[in-house]
Design a protein around this motif. Structure first.
Motif, PDB file in Angstrom:
ATOM      1  N   VAL A  94    -108.853 -32.156   3.450  1.00  8.75           N
ATOM      2  CA  VAL A  94    -108.169 -31.055   4.117  1.00  8.75           C
ATOM      3  C   VAL A  94    -107.555 -31.567   5.418  1.00  8.75           C
ATOM      4  CG1 VAL A  94    -108.493 -28.811   5.237  1.00  8.75           C
ATOM      5  CG2 VAL A  94    -109.713 -29.336   3.112  1.00  8.75           C
ATOM      6  N   PRO A  95    -106.309 -31.235   5.736  1.00  6.44           N
ATOM      7  CA  PRO A  95    -105.702 -31.680   6.991  1.00  6.44           C
ATOM      8  C   PRO A  95    -106.498 -31.213   8.201  1.00  6.44           C
ATOM      9  CG  PRO A  95    -104.051 -30.738   5.530  1.00  6.44           C
ATOM     10  CD  PRO A  95    -105.381 -30.434   4.924  1.00  6.44           C
ATOM     11  N   GLY A  96    -106.468 -32.009   9.258  1.00  2.00           N
ATOM     12  CA  GLY A  96    -107.249 -31.701  10.449  1.00  2.00           C
ATOM     13  C   GLY A  96    -106.966 -30.329  11.031  1.00  2.00           C
ATOM     14  N   LEU A  97    -105.720 -29.875  10.988  1.00  2.00           N
ATOM     15  CA  LEU A  97    -105.374 -28.578  11.566  1.00  2.00           C
ATOM     16  C   LEU A  97    -105.991 -27.417  10.796  1.00  2.00           C
ATOM     17  CD1 LEU A  97    -101.582 -29.007  12.519  1.00  2.00           C
ATOM     18  CD2 LEU A  97    -103.573 -29.034  14.036  1.00  2.00           C
ATOM     19  N   LEU A  98    -106.454 -27.670   9.584  1.00  2.00           N
ATOM     20  CA  LEU A  98    -107.021 -26.602   8.750  1.00  2.00           C
ATOM     21  C   LEU A  98    -108.533 -26.701   8.589  1.00  2.00           C
ATOM     22  CD1 LEU A  98    -104.409 -26.521   5.819  1.00  2.00           C
ATOM     23  CD2 LEU A  98    -104.368 -25.220   7.960  1.00  2.00           C
ATOM     24  N   GLN A  99    -109.146 -27.745   9.086  1.00  2.00           N
ATOM     25  CA  GLN A  99    -110.562 -27.988   8.851  1.00  2.00           C
ATOM     26  C   GLN A  99    -111.461 -27.044   9.637  1.00  2.00           C
ATOM     27  OE1 GLN A  99    -111.431 -32.104   9.659  1.00  2.00           O
ATOM     28  NE2 GLN A  99    -109.965 -32.872   8.140  1.00  2.00           N
ATOM     29  N   THR A 100    -112.578 -26.677   9.021  1.00  6.11           N
ATOM     30  CA  THR A 100    -113.647 -26.018   9.774  1.00  6.11           C
ATOM     31  C   THR A 100    -114.437 -27.090  10.510  1.00  6.11           C
ATOM     32  OG1 THR A 100    -115.277 -26.205   7.985  1.00  6.11           O
ATOM     33  CG2 THR A 100    -113.848 -24.252   7.970  1.00  6.11           C
ATOM     34  N   ALA A 101    -115.221 -26.667  11.492  1.00  4.53           N
ATOM     35  CA  ALA A 101    -116.029 -27.620  12.250  1.00  4.53           C
ATOM     36  C   ALA A 101    -117.049 -28.299  11.344  1.00  4.53           C
ATOM     37  CB  ALA A 101    -116.726 -26.924  13.410  1.00  4.53           C
ATOM     38  N   ALA A 104    -115.219 -30.857   9.179  1.00  3.90           N
ATOM     39  CA  ALA A 104    -114.816 -32.006   9.991  1.00  3.90           C
ATOM     40  C   ALA A 104    -116.013 -32.899  10.303  1.00  3.90           C
ATOM     41  CB  ALA A 104    -114.163 -31.524  11.283  1.00  3.90           C
ATOM     42  N   ARG A 105    -117.134 -32.287  10.686  1.00  6.53           N
ATOM     43  CA  ARG A 105    -118.333 -33.072  11.027  1.00  6.53           C
ATOM     44  C   ARG A 105    -118.837 -33.842   9.807  1.00  6.53           C
ATOM     45  NH1 ARG A 105    -120.470 -29.524  13.425  1.00  6.53           N
ATOM     46  NH2 ARG A 105    -120.317 -30.248  15.582  1.00  6.53           N
ATOM     47  N   SER A 106    -118.874 -33.187   8.660  1.00  3.84           N
ATOM     48  CA  SER A 106    -119.339 -33.851   7.440  1.00  3.84           C
ATOM     49  C   SER A 106    -118.398 -34.975   7.034  1.00  3.84           C
ATOM     50  CB  SER A 106    -119.458 -32.835   6.303  1.00  3.84           C
ATOM     51  OG  SER A 106    -120.415 -31.838   6.607  1.00  3.84           O
ATOM     52  N   LEU A 107    -117.103 -34.724   7.128  1.00  2.00           N
ATOM     53  CA  LEU A 107    -116.114 -35.725   6.730  1.00  2.00           C
ATOM     54  C   LEU A 107    -116.200 -36.956   7.625  1.00  2.00           C
ATOM     55  CD1 LEU A 107    -113.683 -36.394   4.893  1.00  2.00           C
ATOM     56  CD2 LEU A 107    -112.214 -35.350   6.642  1.00  2.00           C
ATOM     57  N   ILE A 108    -116.279 -36.758   8.933  1.00  8.55           N
ATOM     58  CA  ILE A 108    -116.359 -37.877   9.875  1.00  8.55           C
ATOM     59  C   ILE A 108    -117.595 -38.716   9.606  1.00  8.55           C
ATOM     60  CG2 ILE A 108    -116.724 -38.465  12.310  1.00  8.55           C
ATOM     61  CD1 ILE A 108    -114.957 -35.988  12.965  1.00  8.55           C
ATOM     62  N   ALA A 109    -118.720 -38.046   9.346  1.00  7.25           N
ATOM     63  CA  ALA A 109    -119.973 -38.768   9.095  1.00  7.25           C
ATOM     64  C   ALA A 109    -119.933 -39.511   7.770  1.00  7.25           C
ATOM     65  CB  ALA A 109    -121.144 -37.793   9.123  1.00  7.25           C
ATOM     66  N   ARG A 127    -110.770 -32.404  17.364  1.00  7.96           N
ATOM     67  CA  ARG A 127    -110.035 -31.915  16.196  1.00  7.96           C
ATOM     68  C   ARG A 127    -109.862 -30.407  16.246  1.00  7.96           C
ATOM     69  NH1 ARG A 127    -111.458 -34.875  10.719  1.00  7.96           N
ATOM     70  NH2 ARG A 127    -110.888 -36.537  12.193  1.00  7.96           N
ATOM     71  N   MET A 128    -110.916 -29.692  16.646  1.00  8.99           N
ATOM     72  CA  MET A 128    -110.824 -28.243  16.747  1.00  8.99           C
ATOM     73  C   MET A 128    -109.844 -27.832  17.847  1.00  8.99           C
ATOM     74  SD  MET A 128    -112.772 -27.153  14.315  1.00  8.99           S
ATOM     75  CE  MET A 128    -112.258 -28.663  13.448  1.00  8.99           C
ATOM     76  N   ALA A 129    -109.806 -28.606  18.941  1.00  4.57           N
ATOM     77  CA  ALA A 129    -108.904 -28.285  20.045  1.00  4.57           C
ATOM     78  C   ALA A 129    -107.445 -28.367  19.610  1.00  4.57           C
ATOM     79  CB  ALA A 129    -109.157 -29.226  21.223  1.00  4.57           C
ATOM     80  N   ARG A 130    -107.132 -29.289  18.698  1.00  5.89           N
ATOM     81  CA  ARG A 130    -105.752 -29.419  18.220  1.00  5.89           C
ATOM     82  C   ARG A 130    -105.302 -28.166  17.472  1.00  5.89           C
ATOM     83  NH1 ARG A 130    -105.663 -33.857  14.265  1.00  5.89           N
ATOM     84  NH2 ARG A 130    -103.550 -33.106  13.910  1.00  5.89           N
ATOM     85  N   GLN A 131    -106.247 -27.426  16.905  1.00  5.83           N
ATOM     86  CA  GLN A 131    -105.892 -26.276  16.083  1.00  5.83           C
ATOM     87  C   GLN A 131    -105.349 -25.098  16.884  1.00  5.83           C
ATOM     88  OE1 GLN A 131    -109.292 -25.329  13.650  1.00  5.83           O
ATOM     89  NE2 GLN A 131    -109.254 -27.301  12.577  1.00  5.83           N
ATOM     90  N   VAL A 132    -105.371 -25.221  18.207  1.00  6.17           N
ATOM     91  CA  VAL A 132    -104.845 -24.153  19.042  1.00  6.17           C
ATOM     92  C   VAL A 132    -103.370 -23.898  18.739  1.00  6.17           C
ATOM     93  CG1 VAL A 132    -104.146 -25.624  20.982  1.00  6.17           C
ATOM     94  CG2 VAL A 132    -104.821 -23.244  21.392  1.00  6.17           C
ATOM     95  N   VAL A 133    -102.664 -24.911  18.225  1.00  3.69           N
ATOM     96  CA  VAL A 133    -101.237 -24.723  17.918  1.00  3.69           C
ATOM     97  C   VAL A 133    -101.042 -23.674  16.832  1.00  3.69           C
ATOM     98  CG1 VAL A 133    -100.612 -27.063  18.624  1.00  3.69           C
ATOM     99  CG2 VAL A 133    -101.168 -26.614  16.233  1.00  3.69           C
TER     100      VAL A 133
END
Length: 271
Positions: A94-101, A104-109, A127-133
């Motif tokens: 899933v693209p970073g702008l659409l990911q849940t926390a 994202a945490r599971s994917l990074i790990a 990553r979550m901060a970028r989603q403000v757009v």
């Protein structure tokens, strides 16, 4: 400029150029041509080896294809904040702008980008901060093309709630008028984006750019021919992808049936 006590306006007066240009150059938001860069350095009194080094850096800045090291996403964020439209394809995640926390945490790990819990938290926060757009730029249009495999790949090490939450997030975001999420079904076989994921960023402030990230770098493609090539890919994806309504139905069905009580094992049965 700081050493001389000159602000943007004073520098603008001495150069006889606009304050907007001076501000953009000193903040790294535009690429000065050699003549104006030389004028700026001369007015500042830069000489000798330092002058030649800075002029060489200016030449590097003007070279199409700007490389960024991992995690140095300031350039990408700068582009995203000024975008009027973004289109992208992802075939594995899933693209970073659409990911849940949680996703994202599971994917990074799981892909090994970080192992220290504090570092993982920092990456997730960024990553979550970028989603403000998505919230602050309602006039921006976002077109996301996701291969079916993105939805079926069970991120979360056997925790179906991670994928359930992620698919529900996609469904919620797809309700917004300016966000289009379309699924490229596996049954279509080969498709125009087989070469991999990418993002097209368009803005009134700069020429269109293609962003591609990898394990060791991020690449901005800016040549017109490169942008045209990826526009053709997007046109091809538009032809083979499910429409918005079909895609939402597809996502909802997977959330209900595939991740309702477990994740699929290699043999296809639910664990």
């Amino acid at each position: 400029m700081a050493e001389k006590g000159w602000g943007v306006r004073e520098m603008s007066r001495r150069l006889e150029m606009s304050a907007q240009w001076v501000s953009a150059v000193t903040r790294g938001r535009t690429r000065p041509d050699p003549v104006n860069l030389a004028r700026l350095l001369t007015v500042l009194g830069v000489k000798g080896a330092e002058y030649h080094e800075l002029m060489a850096m200016g030449d590097e800045m003007r070279t199409p294809g700007l490389l960024e090291k991992p995690l140095q996403l300031r350039t990408l964020i700068w582009h995203e904040k000024r975008a009027t439209a973004m289109s992208q394809f992802h075939g594995c995640s899933v693209p970073g702008l659409l990911q849940t926390a949680d996703y994202a945490r599971s994917l990074i790990a799981e892909i090994g980008n970080a192992t220290d819990p504090d570092h993982i938290d920092e990456l997730v926060f960024a990553r979550m901060a970028r989603q403000v757009v998505l919230d602050k730029r309602p006039t921006v249009t976002f077109d996301f093309y996701l291969h079916e495999f993105v939805l079926r790949l069970p991120i979360g090490r056997g925790a179906p709630d991670v994928m359930r939450g992620q698919l529900r997030q996609l469904d919620r975001l797809a309700e917004r008028g300016n966000i289009s999420i379309r699924i490229v079904p596996a049954r279509c076989g080969g498709h125009p984006a087989m070469a991999g994921h990418f993002k097209l960023i368009e803005s009134a402030d700069f020429s269109p750019v293609i962003y591609i990230d990898s394990e060791v770098s991020g690449l901005f493609l800016e040549e017109p021919a490169e942008v045209v090539a990826y526009r053709r890919v997007l046109e091809g994806l538009d032809r083979v992808a499910l429409d918005r309504a079909q895609s939402r139905e597809f996502i909802a069905d997977l959330a209900k049936n595939l991740y309702s009580s477990g994740v699929r094992r290699d043999d296809g049965d639910l664990a």
